[in-house]
Scaffold this active site. Sequence first.
Site, PDB file in Angstrom:
ATOM      1  N   GLN A   1      -0.884   2.618   3.058  1.00 59.72           N
ATOM      2  CA  GLN A   1      -1.912   1.830   3.752  1.00 59.72           C
ATOM      3  C   GLN A   1      -1.267   0.800   4.684  1.00 59.72           C
ATOM      4  OE1 GLN A   1      -5.202   2.488   3.573  1.00 59.72           O
ATOM      5  NE2 GLN A   1      -5.729   0.820   4.959  1.00 59.72           N
TER       6      GLN A   1
ATOM      7  N   LYS B   1     -11.221   5.177  -0.597  1.00 61.02           N
ATOM      8  CA  LYS B   1     -10.483   6.440  -0.558  1.00 61.02           C
ATOM      9  C   LYS B   1     -10.374   7.037  -1.952  1.00 61.02           C
ATOM     10  CE  LYS B   1      -7.933   5.112   3.575  1.00 61.02           C
ATOM     11  NZ  LYS B   1      -6.757   4.439   4.161  1.00 61.02           N
TER      12      LYS B   1
ATOM     13  N   ASP C   1      -1.771  11.205   6.864  1.00 63.31           N
ATOM     14  CA  ASP C   1      -2.175  10.371   8.001  1.00 63.31           C
ATOM     15  C   ASP C   1      -1.782  11.022   9.336  1.00 63.31           C
ATOM     16  OD1 ASP C   1      -3.567   7.966   7.550  1.00 63.31           O
ATOM     17  OD2 ASP C   1      -1.791   6.979   6.737  1.00 63.31           O
TER      18      ASP C   1
HETATM   19  N1  GUN Z   1      -5.075   1.079   8.220  1.00 65.27           N
HETATM   20  C1  GUN Z   1      -6.117   1.171   9.089  1.00 65.27           C
HETATM   21  N2  GUN Z   1      -6.337   2.457   9.421  1.00 65.27           N
HETATM   22  C2  GUN Z   1      -5.431   3.197   8.754  1.00 65.27           C
HETATM   23  C3  GUN Z   1      -5.175   4.593   8.669  1.00 65.27           C
HETATM   24  O1  GUN Z   1      -5.806   5.437   9.307  1.00 65.27           O
HETATM   25  N3  GUN Z   1      -4.144   4.951   7.841  1.00 65.27           N
HETATM   26  C4  GUN Z   1      -3.416   4.045   7.159  1.00 65.27           C
HETATM   27  N4  GUN Z   1      -2.425   4.497   6.397  1.00 65.27           N
HETATM   28  N5  GUN Z   1      -3.629   2.751   7.203  1.00 65.27           N
HETATM   29  C5  GUN Z   1      -4.641   2.332   7.998  1.00 65.27           C
END
Ligand code: GUN
Length: 283
Positions: free
Chosen positions: A97, A53, A120
């Site tokens: 996360q 990311k 998100d």
């Molecule tokens: N962990 C796995 N997929 C995601 C996601 O789409 N967002 C976040 N914040 N954590 C994750």
Amino acid sequence: MATIIDGKAVAAKVRSEVAEGVRQFVQRHGRAPGLSVVLAGDDQASAVYVRNKEKAAAEVGINGRVHRLSAQVSEAELLATVRNLNADDAVDGILVQLPLPGDLRSEVVLDAIDPRKDVDGFHPENVGALWTGKPGLVPCTPRGCMRLLAETGASLAGARAVVLGRSNIVGKPMAALLLAQHATVTLAHSRTRELPALCREADVLIAAVGRSQLVTAEFVKPGAVVIDVGMNRDDAGKLCGDVDFASVSAIAGAITPVPGGVGPMTIAFLLENTLSAANARKG
Ligand code: GUN
């Protein structure tokens, strides 16, 4: 043989559109959009996702920052980090996360994020906006799946769509997005009876259950569009989806591969959500 939907190519297109949007944002506002990712603990998979990311943000000119916290961080400390980011005017997007380590309650932490910075799309205010057709931030993976569906040219109005999996991250928002495009949506899951027959009704089948190669040819109507959100490891440790690609690609109309399908779209739409949040905050 199905058309293979090239998620890598579509994601590259989305990222270049975002890069152009970022250039315009910088011209207008004299700073780059900011994305802060909070990573608590040392889960290996999460560390890789977060690095990806960070790298992707830099490539489109977004100011990406990672806040690394120890696995022993208290909920109060984590909430304080989120509140600092809420108050920081240079931060447009916040992503915590998941999964969180230990006993940290993800719903408490996610609810603390300013909904306008919730890239998100997990905050209840954004979830409610999605289901009621109001503007808001929409989860990245479902947005990516909708973009891939659009690329196939499949018409969704009146189509039968089956979403396999009812998670807050993928299944539920996916159902809302398909419904908004006038599909007739069934949300199926591990307790659904006669799953293969139900899935065989689908013109559009979204597999997001996290079970390696659960979806075989008997689940698929000839010509259906199949989107595979799964990210699993097979017995040999190889990355595989929820769909048995070999048998399903012989009868589907279009299908996403794993890797190279939905995966690259998630990060592309995280960048897009960050740009959207930045523009919305600037009015
Ligand atoms: N962990 C796995 N997929 C995601 C996601 O789409 N967002 C976040 N914040 N954590 C994750």
